[in-house]
Design an enzyme around this catalytic site. Sequence first.
Site, mmCIF file in Angstrom:
data_model
loop_
_atom_site.group_PDB
_atom_site.id
_atom_site.type_symbol
_atom_site.label_atom_id
_atom_site.label_comp_id
_atom_site.label_asym_id
_atom_site.label_seq_id
_atom_site.Cartn_x
_atom_site.Cartn_y
_atom_site.Cartn_z
ATOM 1 N N GLU A 173 -27.089 61.542 64.755
ATOM 2 C CA GLU A 173 -25.991 62.378 64.273
ATOM 3 C C GLU A 173 -24.636 61.740 64.528
ATOM 4 O O GLU A 173 -24.445 61.047 65.531
ATOM 5 C CB GLU A 173 -26.006 63.768 64.923
ATOM 6 N N THR A 174 -23.733 62.018 63.606
ATOM 7 C CA THR A 174 -22.311 61.680 63.724
ATOM 8 C C THR A 174 -21.540 62.957 63.418
ATOM 9 O O THR A 174 -21.867 63.666 62.461
ATOM 10 C CB THR A 174 -21.915 60.577 62.729
#
Length: 280
Positions: free
Chosen positions: A48-49
Site C-alpha cells: 500500500e501507498t
Amino acid sequence: MPRQRPFAQVDVFSAQPYLGNPVAVVLDGEGLSDDEMQRVARWTNLSETTFVLSPTTAAADYRLRIFTPGGELPFAGHPTLGSCHAWLEHGGTPADPDLVVQECVAGPVEVRRTGDRLSFAAPPTRRSGDLDDGHLERVLAAFGISRERVLAHQWVDNGPGWAVLRLASAQEVLDLEPDLSLVPDAMVGAIGAYPDGAAHAFEMRSFAPAIGVTEDPVCGSMNASVGQWLLRTGVVTGPYLVSQGTRLGRAGEIAVTPDADGSVWVGGATHTLLRGTALL
C-alpha cells in the site's frame, strides 16, 4: 506542475525495524488525481501507498486514500497505523490528544494512542458468514488442501474483500504453498493456532492476488475482522497476539484487544525508516 511533497516510509507491526510491513506515505496529497496516485502506488510496488488529505468532515483529523499496485482500497490496517504515525510525527495535532479520527473511503476510523503504540478500532464487516461452496472449493484447490483440514471458514470483509480459512495449527499455515493462479480474483488468508504457552496465539498469512499483492507481509485489516469473528464465536475470549510474515522473513506481531463494549482494537509497533520529499 510537480512539486516536492513531504514523504515517509513507515514500518508497521514489528518491534524490529525492517521486519514489519512498510507503507509509503505522501503527507500532502492535495491536488493529485486518482491516476497520479495510482501511478505512484505502482511505482513504489509496496502492498500500500497512502495520500494524506484535508478532511471533508469536522469530525475527522485528516483524510486518507489508500492505493495498492492494483487499485484503491476503502480501508486497510497497516496503512492506517503507518499513516497516522507519519501524520503525528509530521506535526499533525488531533482534536483529542488520545484519539485520532481518520476519514477514509470506508468511513471514519478511530486510532488510539497508548504511549508510543497505536491501535485502530476494527470497522464493521461488510460481509460475514461461511464461504459459498464454489469459492471454498477454489481456495482449497489453490491451497492444495482437503476440506477435512479446515476447522472453519468465513467471509471477513471490512472493505478489501477478505475471506479466511482456520486450520488446525500454525505449522499447517506456514506449510501452505498456494497456487494463486487458481484464484486470481481472491483476497484470502489462513490462520492456525500455536500450542498453549507459545509467544503468539496464532500464525496468519494473507494472500491478495486480486489487487496485485501475492502475499501481504502483515495485514491489519484481515486481523481486525478475523479477531471479530474469533471473539464472536468464542474461539478466543480476551486479548491475543498474532505472528505474521514468518514465511517472508518478517517478524510481524499484531495485538488484538477487545474492549468491554465489544469493540476490537488492532495495534502494533510503528517506525519511520525513510523520511524526505517526493517529487509529485
